[in-house]
Design a protein around this motif. Structure first.
Motif, short mmCIF file in Angstrom:
data_model
loop_
_atom_site.label_atom_id
_atom_site.label_comp_id
_atom_site.label_asym_id
_atom_site.label_seq_id
_atom_site.Cartn_x
_atom_site.Cartn_y
_atom_site.Cartn_z
N ILE A 39 0.86 -1.19 0.00
CA ILE A 39 0.00 0.00 0.00
C ILE A 39 0.89 1.23 0.00
CG2 ILE A 39 -1.76 1.28 1.28
CD1 ILE A 39 -2.63 -1.41 2.49
N THR A 68 -5.14 6.77 2.34
CA THR A 68 -4.90 5.66 1.43
C THR A 68 -5.34 4.34 2.06
OG1 THR A 68 -3.05 6.86 0.45
CG2 THR A 68 -3.16 4.50 0.04
N LYS A 69 -5.01 4.15 3.33
CA LYS A 69 -5.43 2.92 4.02
C LYS A 69 -6.95 2.84 4.10
CE LYS A 69 -3.34 0.69 7.04
NZ LYS A 69 -2.83 0.12 8.29
N VAL A 82 -8.33 1.67 0.81
CA VAL A 82 -8.17 0.23 0.58
C VAL A 82 -9.36 -0.53 1.18
CG1 VAL A 82 -6.75 -1.78 1.09
CG2 VAL A 82 -5.67 0.37 0.46
N LEU A 99 -12.19 0.01 -1.00
CA LEU A 99 -12.09 -0.78 -2.22
C LEU A 99 -12.86 -2.09 -2.06
CD1 LEU A 99 -10.88 -1.95 -4.86
CD2 LEU A 99 -8.90 -2.61 -3.52
N ILE A 105 -1.08 -0.56 -4.11
CA ILE A 105 -2.46 -0.08 -3.98
C ILE A 105 -2.40 1.37 -3.56
CG2 ILE A 105 -4.52 -0.22 -2.51
CD1 ILE A 105 -4.60 -2.43 -4.40
N LYS A 106 -3.02 2.24 -4.34
CA LYS A 106 -3.06 3.67 -4.05
C LYS A 106 -4.36 4.22 -4.63
CE LYS A 106 0.18 4.16 -7.91
NZ LYS A 106 1.48 4.66 -8.34
N ILE A 128 -6.75 1.83 -7.05
CA ILE A 128 -7.92 1.28 -6.34
C ILE A 128 -9.15 1.23 -7.26
CG2 ILE A 128 -9.67 2.11 -4.69
CD1 ILE A 128 -7.38 2.52 -2.72
#
Length: 802
Positions: free
Chosen positions: A435, A610-611, A614, A617, A667-668, A672
């Motif tokens: 990530i 960003t987390k 995720v 997502l 993953i960004k 995503i």
């Protein structure tokens, strides 16, 4: 009953469109003019993308910090690493450049080498005074040598702030006014004032000036986003129109399609204006997306029209059939595609919500435009020429269709084995995905301003602000010696962390005050003892200069203090480790009953965002799968068919995720989007295939093999056409200078290619292998919606009729 209603609905729709064509064209022109007037309301983003909900704890802490200390991302830094700067002429020119920015209203303050002050002890008045290192200008080489000796060896308070004593790199700090940092005035200052002044200085003095800081980075990054919108639109139009022309060999059909998608783009920009949304790195992708998604609609409609004209030669009947037979199919496929985008609306991220709303509205709008404009325009045009219909023979694609049929007939075990190997390899790859929470990870890595970021990382350990706010829970609690000692312990850990710069806080100022009290001896640059503290504080209280310096580090009540450090562009893993280390030290040093200590800053907010994305997502993709499963259940009324239809569409997503792991694509925020977008589009092929398969089952008296191969031959060509358009259309994004956009384009293209092969090979193989359990009248009941209406006229009857 519903089937009859659907048939009647499309019959009525066809009559309304063809009988009211002038009124509809006028309405479309009027709507397009209306949307174009809304463009003036479009706003280009002046802030970083906030990926978290407004009420998220991380945002609450950040906003609390802003209320007390104001905007922390208002610093622009200029730097020079060149030994020739330390000459009389060039150093004076550097100071003059820095001084020139003070005259502008947008600038709060400028701190350069010339602005640095010595803190001097005034014994007579028992206070500290400030004395500049450079009073007017530099007049001799000896003066420069003395300046270097003092700055680099005697005054550690300034070390690593305006100079690096190891490499002799010098920089100037320009603080913009906090109320203009997130407005267009920031862009005006950077583009119209800062850059021209630096270019003139570089040319006159033959020095390379590096520029960075959040306001500068954000301005140039936003400008690149704006510039790329036009580039994407032109590239998408060029690529899709070339492919379209290759398929149809008709300038007329190509031109009509371009008109439709161009109007669709105008409507999309109008939606952005009406909703008053900012153009971000995500919403900038929607106009070219609409071109890429709109062209397959045009292919289906024009292809059907030409088929019908070749079959019976009646233009009106052909156009009516285009609407009644293809209208329903394209509506269903556009709804599923829009559903993939619409799932982002249900997330708590404002950035994703806006993207989801505009994208789903635009997809439905392009469907309506295709359905209205294409049949209406063809009513005014003559019959297609013979050369325009030659592509219908599809001789050149016969080899591909034969290969598919051969694979499904003879190599089914190989298809399953390949699918299983891909699945296992993908799962292994998924565990290697990382990530990325970097603010600059998606920025153009070869651009000058990103190279400048790297320069300041090497020389000053970063430019991304990380703030630590200490609430002492009582007025004037910051200046207590016990608080200062605790802050100093925390700063020692920050200094030991290579990814973080030397911290700036009131602690350094107090140490500087003690050094001044002992007549500038650098050995005394340390916190005072309890006994020394009372003497030094009495001097400090009599000094107005200290009050001015103090306001940057402590709030007006003396209850809150800040420790500012700057962070390198590091990955999420390292950031989490640093955050964990700092939090452990905070918990150890600051008792919770006496202090509230919080970490914040733009870099940390972005990493947390960003987390958060995720997690969203998984939610948005699950919602997309759930919605489309419901849709499939409503169409086919069979749970087994839902499972069979999902397998060929989930496998490509897993393969893509595995590729991301193997290729090191993290993953960004940009990557995503790949999964929900690709799933929403790829499931269209499944719907087309299964609808045709069910129709063939009825026509062939439930003979499974015959029906599967017939559906494969019929839908394989159109799947191939549309997949090629989508593949090359999304590949357009790989010309971007933004790494995230390149990854998005490449990954969606690859996923759709996998999805096409999966739907043409794995799906029919599953249907054949599971024929006894799914291909019967009990399981495949009469569908609620007929995607492809049954033919009501045979070719012979039509020829006789017309």
């Amino acid at each position: 009953m519903f089937k009859l209603f659907t048939k009647n609905f499309w019959d009525v729709t066809a009559r309304l469109i063809l009988r009211n064509k002038i009124a509809i064209l006028v309405a479309i022109i009027g709507a397009t003019i209306f949307f174009s007037f809304q463009w003036k309301n479009m706003r280009f983003t002046h802030t970083e993308a906030n990926l978290l909900p407004d009420d998220h704890e991380v945002n609450v802490v950040y906003n609390d910090f802003l209320k007390i200390f104001g905007e922390e991302g208002n610093l622009i830094v200029l730097g020079v690493k060149d030994s020739s700067l330390f000459t009389v002429e060039k150093l004076n020119a550097w100071n003059k450049l820095s001084e020139s920015f003070k005259q502008f209203d947008d600038v709060e303050t400028v701190i350069s080498i010339k602005d640095l002050q010595k803190l001097i002890k005034d014994n007579e008045n028992e206070k500290f005074q400030l004395e500049p290192f450079i009073k007017d200008s530099v007049s001799s080489t000896k003066q420069i040598e003395t300046l270097q000796e003092e700055l680099f060896k005697k005054y550690p308070f300034y070390d690593n702030f305006l100079f690096n004593k190891e490499t002799k790199t010098i920089r100037t700090a320009i603080y913009l006014k906090k109320d203009i940092v997130n407005t267009s005035a920031r862009k005006d200052f950077v583009i119209d004032v800062l850059n021209p002044a630096i270019e003139a200085f570089e040319e006159a003095n033959h020095l390379d000036v590096r520029v960075s800081g959040m306001p500068y980075i954000r301005t140039l990054n936003a400008q690149l986003i704006i510039d790329e919108i036009g580039k994407f639109i032109v590239a998408a139009l060029l690529v899709t129109s070339l492919i379209f022309f290759f398929f149809f060999r008709s300038f007329r059909a190509t031109f009509i399609s371009l008109i439709v998608v161009c109007i669709g783009v105008m409507w999309t920009l109008g939606f952005l204006g009406i909703l008053n949304y900012e153009i971000t790195v995500l919403t900038a992708l929607i106009p070219p997306l609409i071109i890429v998604i709109g062209i397959p609609n045009c292919i289906f409609l024009i292809n059907k029209y030409q088929h019908e004209v070749k079959l019976h030669g009646n233009k009106v009947k052909s156009l009516q059939r285009v609407i009644t037979k293809i209208g329903n199919a394209t509506l269903m496929t556009n709804v599923t595609t829009a559903s993939g985008f619409a799932t982002f609306i249900l997330t708590e991220s404002k950035l994703l919500k806006e993207f989801g709303i505009v994208a789903s509205l635009s997809i439905l709008a392009i469907f309506i435009l295709c359905l209205l404009i294409i049949p209406i325009i063809y009513t005014f045009l003559p019959y297609p020429k013979e050369r325009h219909l030659e592509h219908l023979n599809k001789r050149w694609i016969g080899g591909f269709v034969n290969w598919m049929e051969h694979m499904v007939k003879q190599k089914r075990i190989a298809i399953y084995a390949t699918s299983l190997v891909l699945l296992i390899a993908s799962i292994i790859g998924i565990y290697q995905i990382k990530i990325s929470g970097s603010l600059i990870d998606d920025m153009p890595q070869e651009s000058e301003f990103v190279n400048d970021i790297r320069f300041f990382e090497n020389e000053f350990s970063g430019i991304m602000p990380l703030e630590i706010m200490i609430d002492t829970k009582r007025k004037k609690g910051v200046m207590k010696l016990s608080t200062l000692k605790r802050m100093n312990e925390l700063e020692d850990l920050i200094i030991e962390t290579p990814e973080l710069s030397k911290p700036i806080s009131v602690v350094g100022l107090v140490k500087y005050s003690k050094q001044a009290y002992y007549n500038g001896n650098p050995k005394h640059y340390q916190l005072p003892t309890s006994q020394e503290n009372s003497f030094i504080l009495s001097y400090a209280k009599n000094s107005t200069s200290n009050v001015d310096l103090l306001k940057n580090f402590v709030d007006s009540t003396g209850q809150y203090a800040r420790i500012t450090t700057f962070m390198k562009d590091i990955g999420t893993d390292k950031m989490e480790r640093i955050e964990e280390n700092l939090q452990t030290e905070i918990d150890k040093v600051f008792p919770k009953e006496r202090y509230n200590v919080s970490m914040t800053g733009k870099a940390l907010v972005f990493q947390k965002g960003t987390k958060y994305l995720v997690k969203n997502l998984a939610i948005s993709l699950s919602l997309a799968i759930f919605l489309i499963s419901l849709f499939m259940a409503y169409m086919f009324r069979s749970f087994r068919m839902i499972i069979v239809s999902l397998i060929p569409n989930l496998l490509p997503l897993l393969v893509t995720a595995g590729l991301m792991g193997y290729l090191g694509v993290p993953i960004k925020p940009s990557t995503i989007l790949v999964f929900s977008i690709a799933f929403g589009i790829s499931v269209d092929d499944t719907i087309h295939f299964l609808a045709k398969y069910r129709q063939e089952l009825q026509a062939n008296h439930w003979k499974i093999k015959k029906s599967v191969y017939a559906a494969l031959r019929e839908t394989g060509v159109s799947m191939f056409y549309t997949s090629i358009v989508l593949f090359f259309g999304f590949s357009v994004f790989t010309i971007s200078s933004f790494g995230g956009t390149v990854a998005l384009g490449a990954l969606v293209s690859a996923t759709l290619l996998f999805a096409m092969l999966s739907n043409l090979l794995l799906l029919p193989s599953l249907l054949l292998s599971l024929e006894r359990s799914i291909a019967n009248k009990e399981v495949l009941k009469e569908p609620s919606i007929n995607i492809i209406p049954e033919e009501d006229d045979t070719e012979e009857n039509l020829k006789n009729k017309y």
